[in-house]
Design a protein around this motif. Sequence first.
Motif, mmCIF file in Angstrom:
data_model
loop_
_atom_site.group_PDB
_atom_site.id
_atom_site.type_symbol
_atom_site.label_atom_id
_atom_site.label_comp_id
_atom_site.label_asym_id
_atom_site.label_seq_id
_atom_site.Cartn_x
_atom_site.Cartn_y
_atom_site.Cartn_z
ATOM 1 N N ALA A 1 -31.711 28.226 -59.051
ATOM 2 C CA ALA A 1 -31.473 28.999 -57.827
ATOM 3 C C ALA A 1 -30.850 28.134 -56.736
ATOM 4 C CB ALA A 1 -32.785 29.606 -57.328
ATOM 5 N N PHE A 2 -31.243 26.859 -56.651
ATOM 6 C CA PHE A 2 -30.847 26.009 -55.531
ATOM 7 C C PHE A 2 -29.587 25.172 -55.779
ATOM 8 C CE2 PHE A 2 -31.216 21.845 -53.406
ATOM 9 C CZ PHE A 2 -31.077 22.260 -52.091
ATOM 10 N N PHE A 3 -29.591 24.370 -56.846
ATOM 11 C CA PHE A 3 -28.544 23.369 -57.028
ATOM 12 C C PHE A 3 -27.125 23.921 -57.192
ATOM 13 C CE2 PHE A 3 -32.181 20.579 -58.036
ATOM 14 C CZ PHE A 3 -31.922 19.595 -57.102
ATOM 15 N N PRO A 4 -26.883 24.962 -57.989
ATOM 16 C CA PRO A 4 -25.508 25.435 -58.126
ATOM 17 C C PRO A 4 -24.859 25.837 -56.798
ATOM 18 C CG PRO A 4 -26.831 26.301 -59.893
ATOM 19 C CD PRO A 4 -27.777 25.648 -58.937
ATOM 20 N N ARG A 5 -25.603 26.507 -55.947
ATOM 21 C CA ARG A 5 -25.059 26.892 -54.643
ATOM 22 C C ARG A 5 -24.798 25.646 -53.801
ATOM 23 N NH1 ARG A 5 -21.968 30.520 -52.940
ATOM 24 N NH2 ARG A 5 -22.971 31.871 -54.445
ATOM 25 N N TRP A 6 -25.673 24.670 -53.868
ATOM 26 C CA TRP A 6 -25.508 23.424 -53.128
ATOM 27 C C TRP A 6 -24.268 22.672 -53.633
ATOM 28 C CZ3 TRP A 6 -29.512 18.862 -53.242
ATOM 29 C CH2 TRP A 6 -29.207 17.947 -52.236
ATOM 30 N N TRP A 7 -24.133 22.571 -54.954
ATOM 31 C CA TRP A 7 -22.970 21.890 -55.514
ATOM 32 C C TRP A 7 -21.684 22.562 -55.070
ATOM 33 C CZ3 TRP A 7 -25.380 21.894 -61.029
ATOM 34 C CH2 TRP A 7 -26.351 20.904 -61.110
ATOM 35 N N PHE A 8 -21.684 23.888 -55.026
ATOM 36 C CA PHE A 8 -20.494 24.607 -54.595
ATOM 37 C C PHE A 8 -20.121 24.216 -53.162
ATOM 38 C CE2 PHE A 8 -18.374 28.248 -52.629
ATOM 39 C CZ PHE A 8 -17.305 28.399 -53.502
ATOM 40 N N ARG A 9 -21.116 24.004 -52.335
ATOM 41 C CA ARG A 9 -20.853 23.647 -50.933
ATOM 42 C C ARG A 9 -20.314 22.235 -50.765
ATOM 43 N NH1 ARG A 9 -26.250 26.330 -49.372
ATOM 44 N NH2 ARG A 9 -25.576 28.458 -48.983
ATOM 45 N N VAL A 10 -20.655 21.324 -51.668
ATOM 46 C CA VAL A 10 -20.251 19.935 -51.474
ATOM 47 C C VAL A 10 -19.074 19.492 -52.346
ATOM 48 C CG1 VAL A 10 -22.525 19.234 -50.666
ATOM 49 C CG2 VAL A 10 -21.956 18.965 -53.078
ATOM 50 N N HIS A 11 -18.780 20.172 -53.439
ATOM 51 C CA HIS A 11 -17.643 19.795 -54.284
ATOM 52 C C HIS A 11 -16.345 20.243 -53.614
ATOM 53 C CE1 HIS A 11 -20.574 19.046 -57.415
ATOM 54 N NE2 HIS A 11 -19.614 18.642 -58.222
ATOM 55 N N ARG A 12 -15.405 19.327 -53.529
ATOM 56 C CA ARG A 12 -14.091 19.615 -52.964
ATOM 57 C C ARG A 12 -13.040 18.888 -53.792
ATOM 58 N NH1 ARG A 12 -16.570 22.844 -50.934
ATOM 59 N NH2 ARG A 12 -16.957 23.344 -48.771
ATOM 60 N N TRP A 13 -11.841 19.475 -53.820
ATOM 61 C CA TRP A 13 -10.742 18.844 -54.532
ATOM 62 C C TRP A 13 -9.423 19.239 -53.884
ATOM 63 C CZ3 TRP A 13 -6.855 21.683 -56.796
ATOM 64 C CH2 TRP A 13 -7.104 23.053 -56.946
#
Length: 166
Positions: free
Chosen positions: A69-81
């Motif tokens: 529930a938590f990590f995928p949404r967090w990863w989406f917020r911090v991954h950039r390219w």
Amino acid sequence: MRGESAVRLRPPRNTPDERAVAWWRTQWLLVTAVPVVVLAVLGGLLEPARTWLLAGAGALAAVGLGCAAFFPRWWFRVHRWEVTDEAVYVRTGFFRQEWRIAPMSRIQTVDTVRGPLEQAFRLATVTVTTASAKGAVTLTGLDHRLAADLAERLTLITRDTPGDAT
């Protein structure tokens, strides 16, 4: 800096595809489900250890659901390219941020990978290999069509960029 203007590194502009959240969430659930099922089956079969095995399965399931529930949404917020004519930029992490920059003149290969789960979500990963000891730069969670276009664009840019790619 004598006579030079300071160059500030700005965050890359692009995020993974929104479907990457569901892809990462599904990965968490699958990785968690296997040991939970094993513990539950063993708990059903081994009467002396039933309580401990079922409690372990329940605890692991709760942790897995919380992480999914938590990590995928967090990863989406911090991954950039971002890809420019000069370099490939990737930023990951929140507490320990990692910025990777691969100059076009250093790129050796560009690969597009689509595992079975990525295919189900119509996603792909682009891997940019350089001569760096740190390893390849990866852009994960991209729409599969965008990934194919990006690989083609990178191939054309690197072909026309002078340098030794070593």
